[in-house]
Design a protein around this motif. Structure first.
Motif, PDB file in Angstrom:
ATOM      1  N   GLN A 209       0.773  -1.425  -0.172  1.00 48.54           N
ATOM      2  CA  GLN A 209      -0.143  -0.044  -0.105  1.00 48.54           C
ATOM      3  C   GLN A 209       0.848   1.100  -0.015  1.00 48.54           C
ATOM      4  OE1 GLN A 209      -3.207  -0.324  -0.446  1.00 48.54           O
ATOM      5  NE2 GLN A 209      -2.842  -2.532  -0.719  1.00 48.54           N
ATOM      6  N   ALA A 210       1.895   1.142   0.564  1.00 49.87           N
ATOM      7  CA  ALA A 210       2.975   2.170   0.597  1.00 49.87           C
ATOM      8  C   ALA A 210       3.421   2.645  -0.772  1.00 49.87           C
ATOM      9  CB  ALA A 210       3.963   2.256   1.675  1.00 49.87           C
ATOM     10  N   ALA A 211       3.921   1.448  -1.350  1.00 54.74           N
ATOM     11  CA  ALA A 211       4.300   1.729  -2.844  1.00 54.74           C
ATOM     12  C   ALA A 211       3.350   2.213  -3.796  1.00 54.74           C
ATOM     13  CB  ALA A 211       4.771   0.051  -3.331  1.00 54.74           C
ATOM     14  N   GLU A 212       1.980   1.808  -3.610  1.00 56.99           N
ATOM     15  CA  GLU A 212       1.059   2.319  -4.458  1.00 56.99           C
ATOM     16  C   GLU A 212       0.686   3.976  -4.140  1.00 56.99           C
ATOM     17  OE1 GLU A 212      -2.986   0.709  -4.329  1.00 56.99           O
ATOM     18  OE2 GLU A 212      -1.975  -1.181  -5.246  1.00 56.99           O
ATOM     19  N   MET A 213       1.194   4.538  -3.046  1.00 57.30           N
ATOM     20  CA  MET A 213       1.165   5.807  -2.750  1.00 57.30           C
ATOM     21  C   MET A 213       2.382   6.488  -3.281  1.00 57.30           C
ATOM     22  SD  MET A 213      -0.227   5.686   1.151  1.00 57.30           S
ATOM     23  CE  MET A 213       0.188   7.356   1.575  1.00 57.30           C
ATOM     24  N   GLN A 214       2.951   5.755  -4.025  1.00 52.98           N
ATOM     25  CA  GLN A 214       4.389   6.260  -4.593  1.00 52.98           C
ATOM     26  C   GLN A 214       5.426   6.387  -3.523  1.00 52.98           C
ATOM     27  OE1 GLN A 214       4.442   6.213  -7.960  1.00 52.98           O
ATOM     28  NE2 GLN A 214       2.412   5.459  -7.943  1.00 52.98           N
ATOM     29  N   LEU A 215       5.365   5.984  -2.401  1.00 53.80           N
ATOM     30  CA  LEU A 215       6.469   6.046  -1.579  1.00 53.80           C
ATOM     31  C   LEU A 215       7.736   5.166  -1.848  1.00 53.80           C
ATOM     32  CD1 LEU A 215       4.502   6.026   1.998  1.00 53.80           C
ATOM     33  CD2 LEU A 215       5.571   8.101   0.928  1.00 53.80           C
ATOM     34  N   LYS A 216       8.743   5.555  -1.677  1.00 54.29           N
ATOM     35  CA  LYS A 216       9.900   4.757  -1.898  1.00 54.29           C
ATOM     36  C   LYS A 216      10.167   3.888  -0.805  1.00 54.29           C
ATOM     37  CE  LYS A 216      14.886   4.992  -2.982  1.00 54.29           C
ATOM     38  NZ  LYS A 216      16.137   5.650  -2.983  1.00 54.29           N
ATOM     39  N   ILE A 217      10.495   2.676  -0.811  1.00 60.77           N
ATOM     40  CA  ILE A 217      10.413   1.583   0.177  1.00 60.77           C
ATOM     41  C   ILE A 217      11.856   1.101   0.513  1.00 60.77           C
ATOM     42  CG2 ILE A 217       9.804  -0.552   1.150  1.00 60.77           C
ATOM     43  CD1 ILE A 217       7.438   1.480   0.498  1.00 60.77           C
ATOM     44  N   LEU A 218      12.687   1.268   1.631  1.00 64.29           N
ATOM     45  CA  LEU A 218      13.743   0.787   2.029  1.00 64.29           C
ATOM     46  C   LEU A 218      13.676  -0.312   2.946  1.00 64.29           C
ATOM     47  CD1 LEU A 218      16.170   4.159   2.268  1.00 64.29           C
ATOM     48  CD2 LEU A 218      15.779   2.464   0.246  1.00 64.29           C
ATOM     49  N   GLU A 219      14.477  -1.262   3.070  1.00 66.04           N
ATOM     50  CA  GLU A 219      14.280  -2.396   3.973  1.00 66.04           C
ATOM     51  C   GLU A 219      15.999  -2.627   4.367  1.00 66.04           C
ATOM     52  OE1 GLU A 219      11.379  -5.551   3.133  1.00 66.04           O
ATOM     53  OE2 GLU A 219      11.308  -4.669   1.257  1.00 66.04           O
ATOM     54  N   PRO A 220      16.452  -1.842   5.061  1.00 66.15           N
ATOM     55  CA  PRO A 220      17.854  -2.082   5.495  1.00 66.15           C
ATOM     56  C   PRO A 220      17.901  -3.413   6.646  1.00 66.15           C
ATOM     57  CG  PRO A 220      17.063   0.026   6.282  1.00 66.15           C
ATOM     58  CD  PRO A 220      15.862  -0.201   5.649  1.00 66.15           C
ATOM     59  N   THR A 221      19.101  -3.820   6.708  1.00 66.86           N
ATOM     60  CA  THR A 221      19.432  -4.879   7.468  1.00 66.86           C
ATOM     61  C   THR A 221      19.661  -4.137   8.801  1.00 66.86           C
ATOM     62  OG1 THR A 221      19.926  -6.398   5.997  1.00 66.86           O
ATOM     63  CG2 THR A 221      20.657  -7.011   8.076  1.00 66.86           C
ATOM     64  N   ILE A 262      -1.930   5.719   4.606  1.00 71.25           N
ATOM     65  CA  ILE A 262      -1.584   4.174   4.479  1.00 71.25           C
ATOM     66  C   ILE A 262      -2.483   3.353   5.090  1.00 71.25           C
ATOM     67  CG2 ILE A 262       0.328   2.299   5.015  1.00 71.25           C
ATOM     68  CD1 ILE A 262       2.288   4.589   4.728  1.00 71.25           C
ATOM     69  N   PHE A 263      -3.189   3.814   6.336  1.00 74.63           N
ATOM     70  CA  PHE A 263      -4.065   3.179   7.059  1.00 74.63           C
ATOM     71  C   PHE A 263      -5.502   3.072   6.201  1.00 74.63           C
ATOM     72  CE2 PHE A 263      -8.010   3.649   9.648  1.00 74.63           C
ATOM     73  CZ  PHE A 263      -7.848   2.384  10.293  1.00 74.63           C
ATOM     74  N   ASP A 264      -5.690   4.266   5.591  1.00 76.74           N
ATOM     75  CA  ASP A 264      -7.033   4.523   4.798  1.00 76.74           C
ATOM     76  C   ASP A 264      -6.647   3.359   3.602  1.00 76.74           C
ATOM     77  OD1 ASP A 264      -8.066   6.158   6.717  1.00 76.74           O
ATOM     78  OD2 ASP A 264      -7.437   7.915   5.299  1.00 76.74           O
ATOM     79  N   ASN A 265      -5.703   3.179   3.049  1.00 77.46           N
ATOM     80  CA  ASN A 265      -5.273   2.303   1.889  1.00 77.46           C
ATOM     81  C   ASN A 265      -5.580   0.936   2.338  1.00 77.46           C
ATOM     82  OD1 ASN A 265      -5.110   4.365   0.328  1.00 77.46           O
ATOM     83  ND2 ASN A 265      -3.142   3.674  -0.318  1.00 77.46           N
ATOM     84  N   ILE A 266      -4.951   0.542   3.477  1.00 79.01           N
ATOM     85  CA  ILE A 266      -5.169  -0.936   3.970  1.00 79.01           C
ATOM     86  C   ILE A 266      -6.586  -1.107   4.172  1.00 79.01           C
ATOM     87  CG2 ILE A 266      -4.811  -2.022   5.996  1.00 79.01           C
ATOM     88  CD1 ILE A 266      -2.092  -0.799   6.540  1.00 79.01           C
ATOM     89  N   ASN A 267      -7.277  -0.238   4.790  1.00 81.85           N
ATOM     90  CA  ASN A 267      -8.716  -0.644   4.903  1.00 81.85           C
ATOM     91  C   ASN A 267      -9.433  -0.817   3.408  1.00 81.85           C
ATOM     92  OD1 ASN A 267     -10.362  -0.641   7.563  1.00 81.85           O
ATOM     93  ND2 ASN A 267      -8.686   1.019   7.808  1.00 81.85           N
ATOM     94  N   GLU A 268      -9.057   0.049   2.491  1.00 89.23           N
ATOM     95  CA  GLU A 268      -9.692  -0.329   1.467  1.00 89.23           C
ATOM     96  C   GLU A 268      -9.417  -1.468   0.784  1.00 89.23           C
ATOM     97  OE1 GLU A 268      -8.773   3.248  -1.243  1.00 89.23           O
ATOM     98  OE2 GLU A 268      -9.674   4.492   0.326  1.00 89.23           O
ATOM     99  N   PHE A 269      -7.953  -1.937   1.033  1.00 89.51           N
ATOM    100  CA  PHE A 269      -7.671  -3.107   0.545  1.00 89.51           C
ATOM    101  C   PHE A 269      -8.455  -4.331   1.002  1.00 89.51           C
ATOM    102  CE2 PHE A 269      -4.771  -6.900   1.227  1.00 89.51           C
ATOM    103  CZ  PHE A 269      -4.368  -7.054  -0.138  1.00 89.51           C
TER     104      PHE A 269
END
Length: 278
Positions: A209-221, A262-269
């Motif tokens: 859902q964050a990616a659909e909002m055009q947010l860049k995603i980082l998953e560092p270790t 993001i919360f609103d998008n999660i509910n829609e999903f």
């Protein structure tokens, strides 16, 4: 709650005899599954997760869980008999012994319809407890419960409602029983699965859902704790506790902007997922 499921049968609460669940020194595994919008949107994902958890303990899921349609029908019947028509949680509990696997399904209902949201925000600290990042099955809740319970006891008589958990090197990996997310300049940051963090079934959904909002995603270790105090927003998500905005980490306070969207998008999903399954 008037009715529950015991080993595949719906029975009245007062008729349930659960003494057998404690025989033969069992291992107990439990998991909360959210229901709402007239369905149980993440039931399949939870069954897959529970299978992995029981397999990690040398056990198999009971046969009912291999028949998804029947499991869904039984859970919906349980909710209807209890008159739980809005939203809430199903609680799946397994008693695992060398002889057998018994299971129990109970339910609790909420007054709202949406996925749970903590509007007020949480105050959290950085826990002094450290989680070994290289332990097997780190991503599974059943392997973390004792650690989380121990970490939670340190919050007694403090103003904090949760803690940021770090590994043995001091890198951020999760919170107590939830994944943790940060936002900085339109970038969503969360520890990678390789960090040893818990993998809640909601984690994939949050990232999508964050990616659909055009947010860049980082998953560092490796996320240093000092970086947390430079973030714009922070929040926790788990299916058991819902969406929890972080008001502050120790003395640092955060705004709320992208996280609510993001919360609103999660509910829609989740609502769409229920509708598509009908």
């Amino acid at each position: 709650m008037q009715f529950l499921i015991v080993n595949g049968n719906i029975i009245a609460k007062e008729e349930a005899n659960l003494s057998g669940f404690l025989w033969n020194d069992p291992i107990l595994v439990s998991q909360k599954v959210w229901f709402g919008f007239g369905g149980i949107p993440l039931l399949k994902e939870n069954v897959a997760n529970l299978k992995e958890q029981l397999n990690s303990l040398g056990a198999d899921l009971p046969p009912l869980f291999t028949n998804f349609r029947e499991l869904f029908r039984l859970c919906k019947r349980l909710l209807n008999k209890n008159k739980y028509y809005r939203s809430g949680h199903l609680l799946f509990q397994f008693s695992i012994s060398a002889q057998e696997v018994n299971f129990l399904v109970t339910a609790e209902n909420y007054t709202g319809f949406n996925f749970p949201l903590n509007e007020q925000g949480l105050l959290v600290n950085i826990s002094s407890a450290r989680k070994g990042s290289k332990q097997s099955f780190n991503n599974l809740s059943s392997q973390n419960q004792l650690f989380w319970n121990a970490a939670k006891t340190t919050l007694a008589e403090t103003p904090f409602q949760n803690s940021i958990i770090c590994d043995e090197q001091g890198f951020v990996i999760e919170s107590i029983a939830a994944n943790v997310y940060f936002i900085k300049n339109g970038v969503l940051i969360t520890p990678s699965l390789e960090s040893g963090c818990y993998n809640d079934v909601m984690r994939k959904i949050v990232l999508e859902q964050a990616a659909e909002m055009q947010l860049k995603i980082l998953e560092p270790t490796e996320i240093k704790t000092e970086l947390l105090f430079d973030m714009d927003e922070a929040f926790l998500v788990s299916e058991a506790r819902g969406f929890e905005w972080i008001l502050g980490i120790e003395n640092k306070r955060f705004v709320r902007s992208f996280s609510r969207a993001i919360f609103d998008n999660i509910n829609e999903f989740l609502e769409l997922k229920v509708n598509q399954s009908r």
